[in-house]
Design a protein around this motif. Sequence first.
Motif, PDB file in Angstrom:
ATOM      1  N   ILE A 165       0.854  -1.187   0.000  1.00 45.89           N
ATOM      2  CA  ILE A 165       0.000   0.000   0.000  1.00 45.89           C
ATOM      3  C   ILE A 165       0.890   1.237   0.000  1.00 45.89           C
ATOM      4  O   ILE A 165       2.036   1.160   0.445  1.00 45.89           O
ATOM      5  N   PRO A 166       0.382   2.327  -0.513  1.00 40.92           N
ATOM      6  CA  PRO A 166      -0.946   2.477  -1.071  1.00 40.92           C
ATOM      7  C   PRO A 166      -1.083   1.744  -2.407  1.00 40.92           C
ATOM      8  O   PRO A 166      -0.137   1.679  -3.185  1.00 40.92           O
ATOM      9  N   ALA A 167      -2.262   1.203  -2.632  1.00 45.91           N
ATOM     10  CA  ALA A 167      -2.617   0.581  -3.909  1.00 45.91           C
ATOM     11  C   ALA A 167      -3.919   1.231  -4.360  1.00 45.91           C
ATOM     12  O   ALA A 167      -4.826   1.447  -3.552  1.00 45.91           O
ATOM     13  N   PHE A 168      -3.983   1.558  -5.631  1.00 46.38           N
ATOM     14  CA  PHE A 168      -5.130   2.274  -6.187  1.00 46.38           C
ATOM     15  C   PHE A 168      -5.800   1.399  -7.245  1.00 46.38           C
ATOM     16  O   PHE A 168      -5.124   0.849  -8.109  1.00 46.38           O
ATOM     17  N   PHE A 169      -7.116   1.282  -7.154  1.00 51.26           N
ATOM     18  CA  PHE A 169      -7.897   0.488  -8.097  1.00 51.26           C
ATOM     19  C   PHE A 169      -8.961   1.348  -8.746  1.00 51.26           C
ATOM     20  O   PHE A 169      -9.645   2.113  -8.073  1.00 51.26           O
ATOM     21  N   THR A 210       0.454   0.989  -7.711  1.00 52.82           N
ATOM     22  CA  THR A 210       1.013   1.144  -6.371  1.00 52.82           C
ATOM     23  C   THR A 210       2.081   2.228  -6.393  1.00 52.82           C
ATOM     24  O   THR A 210       2.473   2.710  -7.461  1.00 52.82           O
ATOM     25  N   SER A 211       2.547   2.566  -5.215  1.00 55.38           N
ATOM     26  CA  SER A 211       3.597   3.590  -5.115  1.00 55.38           C
ATOM     27  C   SER A 211       4.886   3.132  -5.783  1.00 55.38           C
ATOM     28  O   SER A 211       5.761   3.955  -6.041  1.00 55.38           O
ATOM     29  N   ALA A 212       5.009   1.849  -6.113  1.00 55.79           N
ATOM     30  CA  ALA A 212       6.205   1.361  -6.810  1.00 55.79           C
ATOM     31  C   ALA A 212       6.331   2.002  -8.194  1.00 55.79           C
ATOM     32  O   ALA A 212       7.430   2.078  -8.739  1.00 55.79           O
ATOM     33  N   SER A 213       5.216   2.487  -8.761  1.00 61.84           N
ATOM     34  CA  SER A 213       5.267   3.129 -10.074  1.00 61.84           C
ATOM     35  C   SER A 213       5.758   4.577 -10.001  1.00 61.84           C
ATOM     36  O   SER A 213       6.020   5.190 -11.028  1.00 61.84           O
ATOM     37  N   TRP A 214       5.864   5.106  -8.795  1.00 58.65           N
ATOM     38  CA  TRP A 214       6.348   6.477  -8.629  1.00 58.65           C
ATOM     39  C   TRP A 214       7.867   6.451  -8.556  1.00 58.65           C
ATOM     40  O   TRP A 214       8.446   5.688  -7.777  1.00 58.65           O
TER      41      TRP A 214
END
Length: 146
Positions: free
Chosen positions: A99-103, A117-121
């Motif tokens: 998290i955070p995960a956005f759907f 997810t924040s991994a894409s930032w």
Amino acid sequence: MSNQQNACRALIQMPRHTKCSGVIGYYALKIEVERATNDGRQAIVMMDAEWCGICQRFKRLLTHPRLKKVLGKVNLLAVDVDEWGPQALRDGGFDFRKIPAFFQLTGPGGPKGKPMTSASWKNLSPEHVAQSFKTFLNRSHGDEAF
């Protein structure tokens, strides 16, 4: 209405999802999707927790002009993973590892596609977060501008 709410119409804290009231939580998501759709907006759910530092920092970014612009047609619904419980979320189709995960949400209130997810930032700067959201939102809307 606070500055955070202006960024994406509202950061709506969704009701607790417990074993005895599970249907209520998902019904509330469905209602919020309908409300967003009727207003010409998109409903996005954010898997969140009070202890999640990145989640809290993200919420503070919602007042930044870049995020306000990208999230201008979004109703952002916060779901506390501790209150709802991991099994109930998995049962509802919300599959995530961090998290955070956005759907993005469908009409019935379930997840649509893969989460962001924040991994894409690249980092937690407003510019990088806004670009990730723009890509995420446009995945299912083709050329429609967000």
